[in-house]
Design a protein around this motif. Structure first.
Motif, PDB file in Angstrom:
ATOM      1  N   ARG A 198       0.833  -1.224   0.000  1.00 28.20           N
ATOM      2  CA  ARG A 198       0.000   0.000   0.000  1.00 28.20           C
ATOM      3  C   ARG A 198       0.861   1.265   0.000  1.00 28.20           C
ATOM      4  O   ARG A 198       0.323   2.358   0.087  1.00 28.20           O
ATOM      5  CB  ARG A 198      -0.970  -0.005   1.179  1.00 28.20           C
ATOM      6  CG  ARG A 198      -0.336  -0.014   2.539  1.00 28.20           C
ATOM      7  CD  ARG A 198      -1.362  -0.035   3.657  1.00 28.20           C
ATOM      8  NE  ARG A 198      -2.129  -1.266   3.684  1.00 28.20           N
ATOM      9  CZ  ARG A 198      -2.873  -1.668   4.725  1.00 28.20           C
ATOM     10  NH1 ARG A 198      -2.939  -0.903   5.798  1.00 28.20           N
ATOM     11  NH2 ARG A 198      -3.557  -2.787   4.686  1.00 28.20           N
ATOM     12  N   GLN A 201      -3.935  -0.425  -2.342  1.00 22.08           N
ATOM     13  CA  GLN A 201      -3.962  -1.881  -2.162  1.00 22.08           C
ATOM     14  C   GLN A 201      -5.407  -2.341  -2.010  1.00 22.08           C
ATOM     15  O   GLN A 201      -6.112  -1.878  -1.103  1.00 22.08           O
ATOM     16  CB  GLN A 201      -3.181  -2.249  -0.900  1.00 22.08           C
ATOM     17  CG  GLN A 201      -3.226  -3.721  -0.535  1.00 22.08           C
ATOM     18  CD  GLN A 201      -2.546  -4.000   0.806  1.00 22.08           C
ATOM     19  OE1 GLN A 201      -2.676  -3.208   1.739  1.00 22.08           O
ATOM     20  NE2 GLN A 201      -1.829  -5.098   0.884  1.00 22.08           N
ATOM     21  N   GLN A 202      -5.843  -3.226  -2.891  1.00 24.00           N
ATOM     22  CA  GLN A 202      -7.215  -3.735  -2.767  1.00 24.00           C
ATOM     23  C   GLN A 202      -7.316  -4.681  -1.571  1.00 24.00           C
ATOM     24  O   GLN A 202      -6.546  -5.628  -1.448  1.00 24.00           O
ATOM     25  CB  GLN A 202      -7.629  -4.465  -4.040  1.00 24.00           C
ATOM     26  CG  GLN A 202      -9.065  -4.978  -3.959  1.00 24.00           C
ATOM     27  CD  GLN A 202      -9.549  -5.551  -5.271  1.00 24.00           C
ATOM     28  OE1 GLN A 202      -9.625  -4.857  -6.275  1.00 24.00           O
ATOM     29  NE2 GLN A 202      -9.882  -6.826  -5.266  1.00 24.00           N
ATOM     30  N   SER A 231     -13.383  -7.084  -2.197  1.00 23.16           N
ATOM     31  CA  SER A 231     -14.063  -7.036  -3.496  1.00 23.16           C
ATOM     32  C   SER A 231     -15.287  -7.954  -3.432  1.00 23.16           C
ATOM     33  O   SER A 231     -15.504  -8.628  -2.426  1.00 23.16           O
ATOM     34  CB  SER A 231     -13.110  -7.508  -4.605  1.00 23.16           C
ATOM     35  OG  SER A 231     -13.089  -8.925  -4.654  1.00 23.16           O
ATOM     36  N   ASP A 277     -10.484 -12.684  -6.176  1.00 22.18           N
ATOM     37  CA  ASP A 277      -9.763 -11.417  -6.299  1.00 22.18           C
ATOM     38  C   ASP A 277      -8.967 -11.117  -5.025  1.00 22.18           C
ATOM     39  O   ASP A 277      -9.113 -11.800  -4.022  1.00 22.18           O
ATOM     40  CB  ASP A 277     -10.791 -10.302  -6.556  1.00 22.18           C
ATOM     41  CG  ASP A 277     -10.244  -9.225  -7.470  1.00 22.18           C
ATOM     42  OD1 ASP A 277      -9.007  -9.166  -7.622  1.00 22.18           O
ATOM     43  OD2 ASP A 277     -11.047  -8.448  -8.008  1.00 22.18           O
ATOM     44  N   GLY A 312      -7.721  -9.578  -1.530  1.00 19.72           N
ATOM     45  CA  GLY A 312      -8.444  -9.183  -0.320  1.00 19.72           C
ATOM     46  C   GLY A 312      -9.547 -10.154   0.029  1.00 19.72           C
ATOM     47  O   GLY A 312      -9.643 -11.251  -0.536  1.00 19.72           O
ATOM     48  N   TRP A 317     -13.757 -11.052   0.432  1.00 18.70           N
ATOM     49  CA  TRP A 317     -14.892 -10.778  -0.453  1.00 18.70           C
ATOM     50  C   TRP A 317     -16.186 -10.707   0.352  1.00 18.70           C
ATOM     51  O   TRP A 317     -16.302 -11.274   1.433  1.00 18.70           O
ATOM     52  CB  TRP A 317     -15.005 -11.820  -1.563  1.00 18.70           C
ATOM     53  CG  TRP A 317     -15.419 -13.181  -1.116  1.00 18.70           C
ATOM     54  CD1 TRP A 317     -14.604 -14.156  -0.608  1.00 18.70           C
ATOM     55  CD2 TRP A 317     -16.751 -13.722  -1.105  1.00 18.70           C
ATOM     56  NE1 TRP A 317     -15.349 -15.265  -0.288  1.00 18.70           N
ATOM     57  CE2 TRP A 317     -16.657 -15.041  -0.578  1.00 18.70           C
ATOM     58  CE3 TRP A 317     -17.998 -13.231  -1.493  1.00 18.70           C
ATOM     59  CZ2 TRP A 317     -17.779 -15.867  -0.433  1.00 18.70           C
ATOM     60  CZ3 TRP A 317     -19.109 -14.057  -1.347  1.00 18.70           C
ATOM     61  CH2 TRP A 317     -19.000 -15.352  -0.824  1.00 18.70           C
ATOM     62  N   TRP A 358     -15.814  -2.449  -3.503  1.00 16.55           N
ATOM     63  CA  TRP A 358     -14.360  -2.643  -3.517  1.00 16.55           C
ATOM     64  C   TRP A 358     -13.744  -1.671  -2.517  1.00 16.55           C
ATOM     65  O   TRP A 358     -14.087  -0.476  -2.527  1.00 16.55           O
ATOM     66  CB  TRP A 358     -13.791  -2.337  -4.907  1.00 16.55           C
ATOM     67  CG  TRP A 358     -14.085  -3.366  -5.950  1.00 16.55           C
ATOM     68  CD1 TRP A 358     -13.278  -4.390  -6.350  1.00 16.55           C
ATOM     69  CD2 TRP A 358     -15.279  -3.462  -6.752  1.00 16.55           C
ATOM     70  NE1 TRP A 358     -13.899  -5.113  -7.335  1.00 16.55           N
ATOM     71  CE2 TRP A 358     -15.116  -4.572  -7.607  1.00 16.55           C
ATOM     72  CE3 TRP A 358     -16.466  -2.721  -6.828  1.00 16.55           C
ATOM     73  CZ2 TRP A 358     -16.095  -4.964  -8.518  1.00 16.55           C
ATOM     74  CZ3 TRP A 358     -17.440  -3.100  -7.724  1.00 16.55           C
ATOM     75  CH2 TRP A 358     -17.250  -4.212  -8.561  1.00 16.55           C
ATOM     76  N   HIS A 408     -10.039  -0.181  -0.868  1.00 13.42           N
ATOM     77  CA  HIS A 408      -8.591  -0.062  -1.040  1.00 13.42           C
ATOM     78  C   HIS A 408      -8.020   0.771   0.102  1.00 13.42           C
ATOM     79  O   HIS A 408      -8.704   1.672   0.617  1.00 13.42           O
ATOM     80  CB  HIS A 408      -8.243   0.637  -2.364  1.00 13.42           C
ATOM     81  CG  HIS A 408      -8.535  -0.181  -3.583  1.00 13.42           C
ATOM     82  ND1 HIS A 408      -9.814  -0.359  -4.064  1.00 13.42           N
ATOM     83  CD2 HIS A 408      -7.707  -0.868  -4.414  1.00 13.42           C
ATOM     84  CE1 HIS A 408      -9.763  -1.133  -5.145  1.00 13.42           C
ATOM     85  NE2 HIS A 408      -8.507  -1.450  -5.377  1.00 13.42           N
ATOM     86  N   TYR A 454      -8.001   6.917  -8.655  1.00 16.86           N
ATOM     87  CA  TYR A 454      -8.780   5.694  -8.510  1.00 16.86           C
ATOM     88  C   TYR A 454      -9.916   5.725  -9.519  1.00 16.86           C
ATOM     89  O   TYR A 454     -10.695   6.686  -9.552  1.00 16.86           O
ATOM     90  CB  TYR A 454      -9.340   5.574  -7.081  1.00 16.86           C
ATOM     91  CG  TYR A 454     -10.223   4.354  -6.909  1.00 16.86           C
ATOM     92  CD1 TYR A 454      -9.654   3.104  -6.673  1.00 16.86           C
ATOM     93  CD2 TYR A 454     -11.617   4.443  -7.024  1.00 16.86           C
ATOM     94  CE1 TYR A 454     -10.453   1.971  -6.553  1.00 16.86           C
ATOM     95  CE2 TYR A 454     -12.417   3.319  -6.894  1.00 16.86           C
ATOM     96  CZ  TYR A 454     -11.831   2.086  -6.667  1.00 16.86           C
ATOM     97  OH  TYR A 454     -12.629   0.970  -6.558  1.00 16.86           O
ATOM     98  N   LYS A 492     -14.991   0.967 -10.398  1.00 16.75           N
ATOM     99  CA  LYS A 492     -15.043  -0.295 -11.126  1.00 16.75           C
ATOM    100  C   LYS A 492     -16.415  -0.591 -11.711  1.00 16.75           C
ATOM    101  O   LYS A 492     -16.536  -1.377 -12.635  1.00 16.75           O
ATOM    102  CB  LYS A 492     -14.615  -1.435 -10.202  1.00 16.75           C
ATOM    103  CG  LYS A 492     -13.173  -1.248  -9.726  1.00 16.75           C
ATOM    104  CD  LYS A 492     -12.708  -2.379  -8.875  1.00 16.75           C
ATOM    105  CE  LYS A 492     -11.298  -2.138  -8.356  1.00 16.75           C
ATOM    106  NZ  LYS A 492     -10.315  -1.926  -9.430  1.00 16.75           N
ATOM    107  N   GLU A 539     -15.564   1.846  -2.398  1.00 10.85           N
ATOM    108  CA  GLU A 539     -16.473   1.991  -3.547  1.00 10.85           C
ATOM    109  C   GLU A 539     -17.697   1.119  -3.285  1.00 10.85           C
ATOM    110  O   GLU A 539     -17.560  -0.085  -3.053  1.00 10.85           O
ATOM    111  CB  GLU A 539     -15.784   1.568  -4.850  1.00 10.85           C
ATOM    112  CG  GLU A 539     -16.745   1.648  -6.032  1.00 10.85           C
ATOM    113  CD  GLU A 539     -16.174   1.153  -7.347  1.00 10.85           C
ATOM    114  OE1 GLU A 539     -14.935   1.109  -7.510  1.00 10.85           O
ATOM    115  OE2 GLU A 539     -16.997   0.804  -8.225  1.00 10.85           O
TER     116      GLU A 539
END
Lengths: 250, 104
Positions: free
Chosen positions: A153, A158-159, A162, A167, A169, A171, A177, A179, A191, A194, A245
């Protein structure tokens, strides 16, 4: 993500700014909590949610103290420890400890019970408790936690969460999402959202930032919608920010 | 003295139902009753003048539609709210917001 030329001013028109000192506050002795949105005894009709982001609590729990066994259902609950160790137990048989750099997720679904205690005898535990409305009700309860590489990060986003199990991280059952970025003073990054229709809620963990032309300080929150991209600039050393997000409609 | 608001909570998880009803009843101005299945919920609804119905977890879509229709026919101004979270976190806000919306 890149170090962008930030000389061109980005004017954000659709936003809501929640300064840190306007949050709800509860001090229970063993627990001190700041609520960005209405929670428990803090009720403010103007502060109910940002899209499906319903709870953003900034909690500090005294040594050896914590939240006793209590229930949840139909909610995606994310905990992000900032300092100290948090001991978790739940009705699915999990007994674990999460610490700074970890992220914990629970899909409450049809119902779970859990407890969270400060495992430390000599220091506060500080953590964020985040609740997201799920995109489907009555899912099978689940628990997960992972350890993130804090190096990932530095001067990048850094994700950490999600909607996709494959993916990076953890879920959740929602098109969201998250970060975290830890940026050097003066560093800018962007950013790109998505999913069309989503908004983004930025929460400053440490230091000072500018998003577009809006200045943010520690623990300020900024929700932005009807945008595809935001530009974030750190205005202090080791500034750290959480970006969430989320869909704007349930 | 404030009027008591009767609240019917419907949910399939017994321990969560007990918790939510206890939390509702901890407010002196609210009176909570719980039901774990549709038939009991309908029966209770007809015996008392409820202002709010809280729909908890475990209720299937078809059942929810059926219940809402039943309640609305018998009391058109009934407030039906989805309850999320299963505990004290959101409960107060959900009830207060429902009452505020009803007043406006």
């Amino acid at each position: 993500m890149e170090n962008k030329d930030s000389t061109k001013e980005e004017v954000i028109t659709n936003y809501i700014l929640h300064k840190a000192n306007t949050r709800g506050h509860a001090n229970h002795g063993w627990l001190e909590s700041y609520h960005t949105f209405s929670f428990a005894n803090y009720h403010n009709p103007e502060r109910m949610n940002f899209g499906v982001l319903r709870v953003l609590n900034d909690d500090r729990v005294n040594q050896g103290m914590g939240f006793g066994k209590h229930p949840h259902d139909d909610m995606e609950i994310i905990s992000i420890p900032l300092e100290g160790d948090l001991e978790h137990q739940d009705s699915m048989g999990n007994t674990t400890v999460i610490k700074e750099g970890d992220i914990q997720v629970m899909s409450a679904g049809t119902g779970i019970f859990h407890s969270e205690y400060n495992k430390n005898k000599d220091q506060l535990v500080k953590f964020l408790q985040i609740w997201i409305y799920p995109n489907q009700k009555n899912v099978t309860p689940r628990y997960d936690q992972i350890t993130l590489d804090l190096k990932d990060r530095h001067n990048k986003l850094q994700q950490i969460l999600s909607p996709n199990p494959e993916d990076a991280g953890v879920w959740i059952h929602q098109d969201a999402w998250f970060h975290i970025g830890k940026l050097d003073n003066g560093f800018s990054t962007s950013y790109q959202l998505k999913k069309a229709g989503n908004g983004i809620y930025a929460f400053v963990l440490k230091g000072d930032f500018t998003i577009g032309t809006i200045a943010l300080n520690e623990r300020d929150g900024l929700g932005i919608w009807d945008t595809n991209e935001i530009t974030i600039t750190a205005n202090s050393a080791d500034a750290e920010i959480l970006l969430m997000e989320v869909p704007m409609k349930l | 003295m404030m009027e008591t608001t009767n609240i019917l909570y419907i949910g399939k998880h017994l321990e969560i139902l007990a918790t939510v009803v206890r939390l509702i009843n901890s407010n002196n101005n609210w009176n909570g009753v719980g039901a774990m299945n549709d038939e009991v919920a309908k029966e209770i609804f007809q015996k008392r003048d409820f202002s709010i119905v809280l729909l908890g977890s475990g209720i299937q879509r078809e059942s929810e539609t059926n219940l809402c229709s039943f309640f609305k026919i018998r009391k058109p101004n009934i407030i039906i709210v989805q309850h999320y979270g299963g505990g004290s976190g959101l409960l107060k806000s959900e009830i207060l917001l429902a009452l505020e919306c009803n007043r406006n």
